[in-house]
Enzyme design. Sequence first.
Site, PDB file in Angstrom:
ATOM      1  N   ASP A  45      -0.198   5.177  -5.244  1.00 17.13           N
ATOM      2  CA  ASP A  45      -0.911   4.256  -4.350  1.00 17.13           C
ATOM      3  C   ASP A  45      -1.742   5.045  -3.339  1.00 17.13           C
ATOM      4  OD1 ASP A  45       0.452   2.159  -5.620  1.00 17.13           O
ATOM      5  OD2 ASP A  45       2.045   2.147  -4.133  1.00 17.13           O
ATOM      6  N   ASP A  63       4.636  -7.652  -6.297  1.00 18.14           N
ATOM      7  CA  ASP A  63       5.819  -8.494  -6.448  1.00 18.14           C
ATOM      8  C   ASP A  63       6.372  -8.759  -5.054  1.00 18.14           C
ATOM      9  OD1 ASP A  63       8.221  -9.722  -6.940  1.00 18.14           O
ATOM     10  OD2 ASP A  63       9.066  -8.082  -8.131  1.00 18.14           O
ATOM     11  N   ASP A 105       3.392   2.957   1.753  1.00 11.70           N
ATOM     12  CA  ASP A 105       2.240   3.376   0.949  1.00 11.70           C
ATOM     13  C   ASP A 105       1.428   2.169   0.494  1.00 11.70           C
ATOM     14  OD1 ASP A 105       3.364   5.870   1.257  1.00 11.70           O
ATOM     15  OD2 ASP A 105       3.974   6.080  -0.835  1.00 11.70           O
TER      16      ASP A 105
END
Length: 130
Positions: free
Chosen positions: A60, A80, A90
């Site tokens: 990320d 999610d 992050d």
Amino acid sequence: MKIALIAHDHKKDDMVALAREFAGFLGRCELVATGTTGGRLQAEAGLAVECLLSGPLGGDLQIGARLSVGGVDAVIFLRDPMTPQPHEPDINALVRACDVHNVPCATNLASARCLLREFSRGTPDSSAPA
């Protein structure tokens, strides 16, 4: 167009389905993805994808660094919201970088479809769904 594709574990099937749905358009883009997501997109959607580290290992952040210097035009990050992520700082940094650098960021299937539909309208020979 350079698009980053990221999906949390419980959203990877959705990302593969989305990539198949927009394969005609995505196949004409430069794609970068976090580790497992990128591997699945290559294997299951037949797309050429540059795979970075997995999200928890810094993927990320790698994408955030690229977009901060103009190396990413859009981010699709199927998150999610129901599962705690060990690398939440992050994730927040990446979404913040999108806001700071005015890079479109879709975080669910509905917004991802809207973004991909709109982008695909601006490209010749579009085969994206209407």
